[in-house]
Design an enzyme around this catalytic site. Structure first.
Site, PDB file in Angstrom:
ATOM      1  N   GLU A  42      44.861  38.521  52.153  1.00 27.41           N
ATOM      2  CA  GLU A  42      45.004  39.943  52.406  1.00 27.41           C
ATOM      3  C   GLU A  42      43.609  40.465  52.761  1.00 27.41           C
ATOM      4  O   GLU A  42      42.636  40.163  52.063  1.00 27.41           O
ATOM      5  CB  GLU A  42      45.503  40.692  51.158  1.00 27.41           C
ATOM      6  CG  GLU A  42      45.742  42.161  51.479  1.00 27.41           C
ATOM      7  CD  GLU A  42      45.979  43.060  50.276  1.00 27.41           C
ATOM      8  OE1 GLU A  42      45.702  42.647  49.142  1.00 27.41           O
ATOM      9  OE2 GLU A  42      46.448  44.195  50.484  1.00 27.41           O
ATOM     10  N   ARG A 267      44.274  27.900  40.616  1.00 28.24           N
ATOM     11  CA  ARG A 267      43.139  28.499  41.306  1.00 28.24           C
ATOM     12  C   ARG A 267      41.839  28.009  40.688  1.00 28.24           C
ATOM     13  O   ARG A 267      41.797  27.541  39.550  1.00 28.24           O
ATOM     14  CB  ARG A 267      43.227  30.013  41.227  1.00 28.24           C
ATOM     15  CG  ARG A 267      43.206  30.547  39.785  1.00 28.24           C
ATOM     16  CD  ARG A 267      42.632  31.952  39.670  1.00 28.24           C
ATOM     17  NE  ARG A 267      42.705  32.713  40.877  1.00 28.24           N
ATOM     18  CZ  ARG A 267      43.642  33.629  41.146  1.00 28.24           C
ATOM     19  NH1 ARG A 267      44.583  33.884  40.260  1.00 28.24           N
ATOM     20  NH2 ARG A 267      43.612  34.306  42.267  1.00 28.24           N
ATOM     21  N   LYS A 277      38.835  39.525  43.030  1.00 24.07           N
ATOM     22  CA  LYS A 277      38.381  40.406  44.098  1.00 24.07           C
ATOM     23  C   LYS A 277      38.049  41.787  43.545  1.00 24.07           C
ATOM     24  O   LYS A 277      37.137  42.447  44.015  1.00 24.07           O
ATOM     25  CB  LYS A 277      39.477  40.541  45.155  1.00 24.07           C
ATOM     26  CG  LYS A 277      39.484  39.451  46.198  1.00 24.07           C
ATOM     27  CD  LYS A 277      40.251  39.947  47.414  1.00 24.07           C
ATOM     28  CE  LYS A 277      40.959  38.803  48.118  1.00 24.07           C
ATOM     29  NZ  LYS A 277      41.855  39.279  49.178  1.00 24.07           N
TER      30      LYS A 277
END
Length: 561
Positions: A42, A267, A277
């Site tokens: 994104e 992850r 983020k």
RNA sequence: UGCCGGGUCGUCUAAUGGCAGGACAACGCCCUUUGGAGGCGUCUGUAGAGGUUCGACUCCUCUCCCGGCAGCCA
């Protein structure tokens, strides 16, 4: 004769579980032998090293199986996204060497198709327009142990839903007043199946679509469709989407369209940094760091500015592997990866970070000496350096009262100057504060480096620059951004409380070898005995050279103290 | 408490019923005109309890521990 007869201990790199799944799929011809992956960021922030892991994984699979790899922006939320992020992501993915050919794709280009599919679900009576508020939807969703309750709008007619959905698109309703929901099962033990929202009304300009839309698909609705549309075979994502897989399966099967296989992996977490983020954005916005590409940031652009090579990051991704268990990788592994790469490829140079003046009492004129550019790679050749009677050495290469095991210069002691001669410290000169400001030394003329005539052995070799022609430079030394190995694990404390106040040290007056004045931004060097450095591309100007320390050398002496 | 995942050296990761291996880290020695690099070596691990089996990290049962999920974020 077929089994362990091959005694060759050829340790072929073992495959991770995703490769095994793909091998099986290839065997069973599940996808006609095709392999097509993607990286779907994104555009709401810069890429970090965790994304790099995902890129290496997805691109690596495409490469290894002669398949294809797409870069696709998951731009379904105009409130958080921006073209700046699109641009930076493209640059970072390219820099990492992941080849998406001409396939830079955008979810927003599929909005019309998604809309049609939503209409199709409404017609199947599998989706409905809900007038409930966000609060009402939340409170009717149930809890971990109790089922949710059906919305009062759940049984609207297909015709009414069709009409209302079209009017949502046409902008007749304000933000938040209506949603489109999938009609699945409010009693499902999986929250994602409790009539998830497919569309929300957001009157907001989209960075690519402008004001064309005022309804936007949610990630849960859109993501599987995007993969399907692109013919993705293996939709690789992180663990938190495991619970969503049944929903994606439901959408795809209700629509009867191409159904990629989703595979989840853990992850990356890295010690001494943060990876979310949101937190990285906060560090940037609140100016704890100097932008997304601050060399202390775990972003791809930060590592790039710091001097990391794409090769080292790819190797790192290979080393850490891929699995399903939560893990935190020691940042020492990343540091190993960059040292390993730079050791083989970086040009050597001498640079004195904290200069101490040396005057040679029995040497005059200037002598040209030959220095090796990279002992690991003879093809990189040699260079000339000029030796004069006034030099600078590293302040901490001299000690008046050395501890045991100190191999460098001491009063009355000898040390070799790299590529030059052995010198002896004859006199220590101090200022009125008792601070050592200069050393008078004698040269042993019989000990020139490389002549083989020296019968002397000295314990230490130190680096130096000539006072006559050394070039001034600013050097920035970076340390870990946080003081603890997992700054965001303590739920009671804020990760900002663990910021390392000494994560950046700026040295204004370092002295480097003359040839470095021609160095270009992003050029990488090993400053012998100091570490690996690169020319900073942000602060270097025609008048001022700025070096970033990428990583120190491994220092077995430093560890003893 | 419901559902879904997951537990192998300090860290990351292999072994898919048959010698628990590799990398990083650490430590020691050798080598070294970078206290770098390199070479050699050492150390440390299957969460627990049962069961199946000639044989279990692997299969079964129970227990414990960890992570994720109740955004109109992704």
């Amino acid at each position: 004769m077929e089994d362990s007869g091959t005694s060759e201990k050829q340790e072929q790199r073992s495959k991770n579980f995703i490769y095994e799944i793909i091998d099986d799929d290839l065997k069973t011809k599940k996808w006609n032998g095709d392999v097509h992956t993607r990286f779907p960021p994104e555009p709401n922030g810069y890429l970090h090293i965790g994304h790099a892991k995902s890129i290496c994984l997805n691109y690596g699979i495409a490469r290894d199986y002669n398949g294809k790899f797409n870069l696709r922006f998951d731009d379904t939320n105009p409130e958080k996204e921006d073209q700046e992020y699109v641009d930076s992501i493209i640059e970072d993915v390219k820099w990492l060497g992941a080849d998406f050919e001409d396939r830079i794709l955008f979810a927003s280009d599929y909005f019309e198709q998604m809309y049609e599919w939503a209409v199709a679900l409404i017609k199947k009576n599998k989706a409905y327009v809900d007038d409930s508020s966000a609060d009402e939807i939340r409170s009717s969703r149930g809890t971990l142990t109790e089922p949710g309750k059906d919305s009062p709008y759940r049984s609207r007619s297909v015709e009414e839903n069709l009409d209302l959905f079209e009017r949502m698109r046409n902008g007749e309703f304000p933000n938040g007043s209506k949603t489109l929901r999938a009609k699945i099962d409010m009693g499902s033990p999986n929250f994602n199946m409790r009539d998830p929202i497919m569309y929300r009304i957001v009157h907001e300009e989209h960075h690519r679509q402008g004001n064309k839309w005022c309804i936007y698909p949610t990630y849960d609705w859109a993501h599987g469709l995007e993969d399907s549309l692109e013919g993705i075979t293996h939709s690789i994502c992180t663990l938190e989407f495991e619970n969503h897989r049944p929903l994606y399966d439901w959408f795809l099967d209700e629509l009867g369209i191409h159904h990629p296989q989703q595979i989840e992996f853990a992850r990356l977490n890295l010690s001494y940094t943060v990876m979310s983020k949101r937190k990285l954005l906060q560090l940037v916005k609140e100016k704890y760091v100097d932008g997304w590409d601050d060399p202390r940031m775990p972003t791809v652009s930060g590592f790039r500015r710091r001097g990391y090579t794409p090769e080292s990051i790819r190797n790192f991704a290979e080393m850490i592997g891929v699995a399903k268990r939560d893990a935190t990788t020691d940042i020492a592994l990343l540091e190993f990866a960059i040292r390993d790469d730079l050791n083989k490829h970086a040009q050597r140079a001498m640079a004195v970070l904290k200069p101490l003046k040396i005057v040679l009492t029995n040497f005059s004129g200037a002598e040209e000496l030959e220095a090796v550019n990279n002992p690991e790679d003879p093809s990189m050749g040699t260079r000339k350096i000029i030796f004069t009677n006034e030099l600078y050495i590293e302040k901490n290469d001299f000690m008046e009262n050395p501890p045991k095991g100190f191999h460098r210069l001491v009063p009355g002691g000898e040390v070799r100057l790299r590529y030059a001669y052995i010198i002896r410290c004859e006199e220590v000169i101090k200022n009125s504060d008792g601070e050592v400001i200069e050393l008078r030394c004698s040269v042993d003329h019989d000990t020139k480096s490389g002549t083989g005539t020296s019968k002397k052995k000295v314990k230490g070799t130190i680096h130096w620059v000539s006072a006559e022609n050394a070039v001034k430079a600013e050097v920035r030394l970076y340390d870990r951004l946080f003081t603890v190995d997992s700054p965001d694990s303590d739920k009671e404390k804020n990760f900002l409380d663990y910021l390392n106040p000494e994560s950046l040290e700026i040295i204004e007056d370092a002295l480097v070898e003359p040839f470095l004045k021609n160095a270009k931004p992003a050029d990488r060097f090993q400053f012998e005995r100091n570490g690996y450095f690169c020319v900073d591309k942000k602060y270097t100007t025609d008048e001022k050279l700025v070096f970033n320390r990428t990583v120190t050398l491994k220092d077995s002496w430093g560890k003893m103290n």
